[in-house]
Design an enzyme around this catalytic site. Structure first.
Site, PDB file in Angstrom:
ATOM      1  N   LYS A 116       0.950  -1.005   0.063  1.00  0.00           N
ATOM      2  CA  LYS A 116       0.076   0.507   0.261  1.00  0.00           C
ATOM      3  C   LYS A 116       0.940   1.173   0.351  1.00  0.00           C
ATOM      4  O   LYS A 116       0.237   2.270  -0.598  1.00  0.00           O
ATOM      5  CB  LYS A 116      -1.455  -0.187   1.450  1.00  0.00           C
ATOM      6  CG  LYS A 116      -2.152  -1.178   1.224  1.00  0.00           C
ATOM      7  CD  LYS A 116      -3.355  -1.141   2.118  1.00  0.00           C
ATOM      8  CE  LYS A 116      -4.153  -1.816   1.120  1.00  0.00           C
ATOM      9  NZ  LYS A 116      -5.281  -1.590   2.478  1.00  0.00           N
ATOM     10  N   LYS A 220      -5.222  -9.979  -7.280  1.00  0.00           N
ATOM     11  CA  LYS A 220      -6.297 -10.272  -6.283  1.00  0.00           C
ATOM     12  C   LYS A 220      -7.424  -9.279  -6.486  1.00  0.00           C
ATOM     13  O   LYS A 220      -7.026  -8.304  -7.138  1.00  0.00           O
ATOM     14  CB  LYS A 220      -5.892  -9.807  -4.789  1.00  0.00           C
ATOM     15  CG  LYS A 220      -6.480 -10.092  -3.580  1.00  0.00           C
ATOM     16  CD  LYS A 220      -5.810  -9.681  -2.403  1.00  0.00           C
ATOM     17  CE  LYS A 220      -5.809  -7.967  -2.600  1.00  0.00           C
ATOM     18  NZ  LYS A 220      -5.743  -7.778  -0.457  1.00  0.00           N
ATOM     19  N   LYS A 223     -10.503  -3.690  -4.177  1.00  0.00           N
ATOM     20  CA  LYS A 223     -11.698  -2.482  -4.782  1.00  0.00           C
ATOM     21  C   LYS A 223     -10.365  -1.079  -4.971  1.00  0.00           C
ATOM     22  O   LYS A 223     -10.998   0.023  -5.318  1.00  0.00           O
ATOM     23  CB  LYS A 223     -11.712  -1.214  -3.413  1.00  0.00           C
ATOM     24  CG  LYS A 223     -13.114  -2.716  -2.504  1.00  0.00           C
ATOM     25  CD  LYS A 223     -13.040  -1.802  -0.424  1.00  0.00           C
ATOM     26  CE  LYS A 223     -13.145  -2.992  -0.491  1.00  0.00           C
ATOM     27  NZ  LYS A 223     -13.870  -2.104   1.219  1.00  0.00           N
TER      28      LYS A 223
HETATM   29  P1  TYM Z   1     -10.857  -5.621   3.536  1.00  0.00           P
HETATM   30  O1  TYM Z   1     -11.510  -4.447   4.261  1.00  0.00           O
HETATM   31  O2  TYM Z   1      -9.707  -5.405   3.484  1.00  0.00           O
HETATM   32  O3  TYM Z   1     -11.251  -6.689   3.033  1.00  0.00           O
HETATM   33  C1  TYM Z   1     -12.526  -7.322   3.687  1.00  0.00           C
HETATM   34  C2  TYM Z   1     -13.043  -8.920   4.192  1.00  0.00           C
HETATM   35  O4  TYM Z   1     -12.848  -9.465   3.017  1.00  0.00           O
HETATM   36  C3  TYM Z   1     -11.645 -10.166   2.738  1.00  0.00           C
HETATM   37  N1  TYM Z   1     -10.764  -9.963   0.955  1.00  0.00           N
HETATM   38  C4  TYM Z   1     -10.895 -11.568   0.407  1.00  0.00           C
HETATM   39  N2  TYM Z   1     -11.093 -12.559   0.501  1.00  0.00           N
HETATM   40  C5  TYM Z   1     -10.935 -13.643  -0.613  1.00  0.00           C
HETATM   41  N3  TYM Z   1     -10.690 -12.619  -1.756  1.00  0.00           N
HETATM   42  C6  TYM Z   1     -10.095 -11.161  -2.038  1.00  0.00           C
HETATM   43  N4  TYM Z   1     -10.044 -10.875  -3.741  1.00  0.00           N
HETATM   44  C7  TYM Z   1     -10.409  -9.928  -1.104  1.00  0.00           C
HETATM   45  N5  TYM Z   1     -10.567  -9.055  -0.645  1.00  0.00           N
HETATM   46  C8  TYM Z   1     -10.618  -8.954   0.686  1.00  0.00           C
HETATM   47  C9  TYM Z   1     -10.551  -9.543   3.299  1.00  0.00           C
HETATM   48  O5  TYM Z   1      -9.446 -10.417   3.622  1.00  0.00           O
HETATM   49  C10 TYM Z   1     -11.326  -9.532   4.477  1.00  0.00           C
HETATM   50  O6  TYM Z   1     -11.417 -10.071   5.005  1.00  0.00           O
HETATM   51  N6  TYM Z   1      -7.376  -5.325   7.549  1.00  0.00           N
HETATM   52  C11 TYM Z   1      -9.107  -5.733   7.067  1.00  0.00           C
HETATM   53  C12 TYM Z   1     -10.105  -5.209   7.975  1.00  0.00           C
HETATM   54  C13 TYM Z   1     -10.260  -5.236   8.963  1.00  0.00           C
HETATM   55  C14 TYM Z   1     -10.023  -6.185  10.162  1.00  0.00           C
HETATM   56  C15 TYM Z   1     -10.535  -6.375  11.781  1.00  0.00           C
HETATM   57  C16 TYM Z   1     -10.768  -8.231  10.421  1.00  0.00           C
HETATM   58  C17 TYM Z   1     -10.181  -4.311  10.759  1.00  0.00           C
HETATM   59  N7  TYM Z   1      -9.865  -5.244  11.784  1.00  0.00           N
HETATM   60  C18 TYM Z   1     -10.414  -7.286  12.443  1.00  0.00           C
HETATM   61  C19 TYM Z   1     -10.798  -8.963  10.919  1.00  0.00           C
HETATM   62  C20 TYM Z   1     -10.769  -8.560  12.483  1.00  0.00           C
HETATM   63  C21 TYM Z   1      -9.532  -5.605   6.010  1.00  0.00           C
HETATM   64  O7  TYM Z   1      -8.359  -4.515   5.389  1.00  0.00           O
HETATM   65  O8  TYM Z   1     -10.783  -5.894   5.134  1.00  0.00           O
END
Ligand code: TYM
Length: 359
Positions: A116, A220, A223
């Protein structure tokens, strides 16, 4: 307490639309867990400001949209706590404490920060660097034991365990003396007899832990990809979904009959994985039905399935977002329930550390 109460915590950032990866890798997998143990699902808005501050109205709207997506996917506010992170101050407070637990070296290894921040590391916010500490705080403020996420969060969950372990060790005597620890079922030189924070279990499983871009099977689905054709958004209509699947990159060969045959065919592997996850089956089962067929036959079947599964959710999201006051009510009730769990945890954490309590 003789053992940690099982509890699920997970979250999604309100940055733009949710896509198929978020749904299949995370949100859809949360739904059945609601009937198995207490569950907390957070819209992690404090995380959404780490790259840069989004437009204020867009952040507000995206927070409500992600909440609507949770509910449309089947997260039931009667069964689960749904809230937005910034409403529960304990996340920020515990994150500060974890800033003092985690080591620079640990955070320096985080691949997501490297990706990032890119070449311009010096100009990245301190928040982007310290972000995994906030994520650990999100989970541990509830002493959550299970975290269902996609594969890209694996390293952050390992860090969460490292932070929990260091805190448990550094304060082992104090935790024991105060009588607020949970007996460690497997004491070892690495972990003391009593633990304050659980060693959280990542739940990363199924055919969709890493959904790839529809334009490039080695990247991957995300967004931030500039091409909208690379992802299916949860608010895409049937035409958009069909078009994106029709245009999805593939190779010229027919589908194999065995999973082994998907090796070195990232696009084929991805589309088969998406079909498996949407139909709640496995890649093996999908290849049993489609092995030997061309993409010209498989793509329309995938497109029909995706529309059948996603369209009702998109409609429900639209219905829910039309009434923001209802969404806000859900978030308010959720924030109150979440605070009721996190406040006593932070009170104990302050006591463990020795912060003087005069109020
Ligand atoms: P974020 O917002 O990027 O993504 C949310 C969830 O979606 C999953 N994900 C995917 N799974 C499969 N294939 C993909 N291409 C894909 N893109 C995203 C992510 O693995 C995630 O489960 N840091 C985290 C959010 C967070 C969080 C937490 C999660 C903050 N605090 C505490 C669990 C527990 C994030 O940025 O996810």
């Amino acid at each position: 307490m003789t053992e940690f109460q099982p509890r699920v915590f997970s979250g999604v950032q309100p940055t733009g639309n949710l896509h198929l990866g978020n749904y299949l890798g995370a949100v859809s997998r949360w739904v059945p867990l609601q009937d198995q143990m207490p569950t907390i699902f957070c819209v992690v808005d404090s995380h959404a400001i780490t790259a840069s501050f989004p437009n204020a109205q867009e952040l507000t709207d995206a927070t409500r949209e992600v909440t609507a997506a949770y509910m449309a996917a089947g997260i039931d506010p009667k069964k689960s706590i749904i809230f937005n992170q910034s409403q529960v101050r304990e996340h920020a407070e515990l994150a500060w404490i974890f800033n003092c637990v985690a080591r620079m070296g640990w955070l320096n290894r985080m691949t997501q920060f490297k990706e990032k921040a890119g070449k311009n590391k010096e100009n990245a916010s301190v928040g982007l660097f310290a972000y995994p500490n906030l994520m650990a705080a999100d989970i541990l403020a509830y002493r959550a034991t299970h975290v269902p996420v996609g594969d890209d969060q694996k390293q952050h969950l390992e860090l969460t365990r490292d932070i929990a372990a260091k805190f448990n060790n550094d304060f082992a005597e104090r935790i024991k003396e105060l009588g607020i620890g949970v007996p460690n079922p497997t004491p070892s030189p690495e972990l003391p007899e009593y633990l304050y924070f659980p060693m959280t279990e990542p739940m990363i499983a199924g055919p969709a832990t890493r959904i790839m871009s529809l334009r490039d099977g080695t990247k991957k689905m995300s967004k931030s990809d500039p091409s909208d054709l690379s992802r299916i958004n949860l608010n895409d209509d049937a035409d958009a979904i069909s078009k994106k699947i029709r245009k999805a990159k593939t190779d010229p060969d027919a589908l194999p009959s065995e999973v082994d045959g998907l090796k070195d065919r990232p696009e084929a592997d991805n589309l088969v994985g998406i079909y498996a996850a949407l139909s709640q089956s496995s890649k093996e089962a999908v290849l049993k039905d489609f092995g030997g067929q061309q993409f010209s036959a498989f793509k329309p079947a995938l497109s029909d399935l995706a529309v059948e599964k996603l369209a009702p959710m998109t409609d429900e999201m639209r219905r829910l977002t039309a009434d923001p006051t209802e969404i806000d009510k859900v978030l308010k009730a959720g924030a109150e329930q979440a605070s009721a769990i996190a406040e006593p945890v932070l009170k104990e954490v302050r006591k463990i550390i020795g912060f003087l309590d005069v109020r």
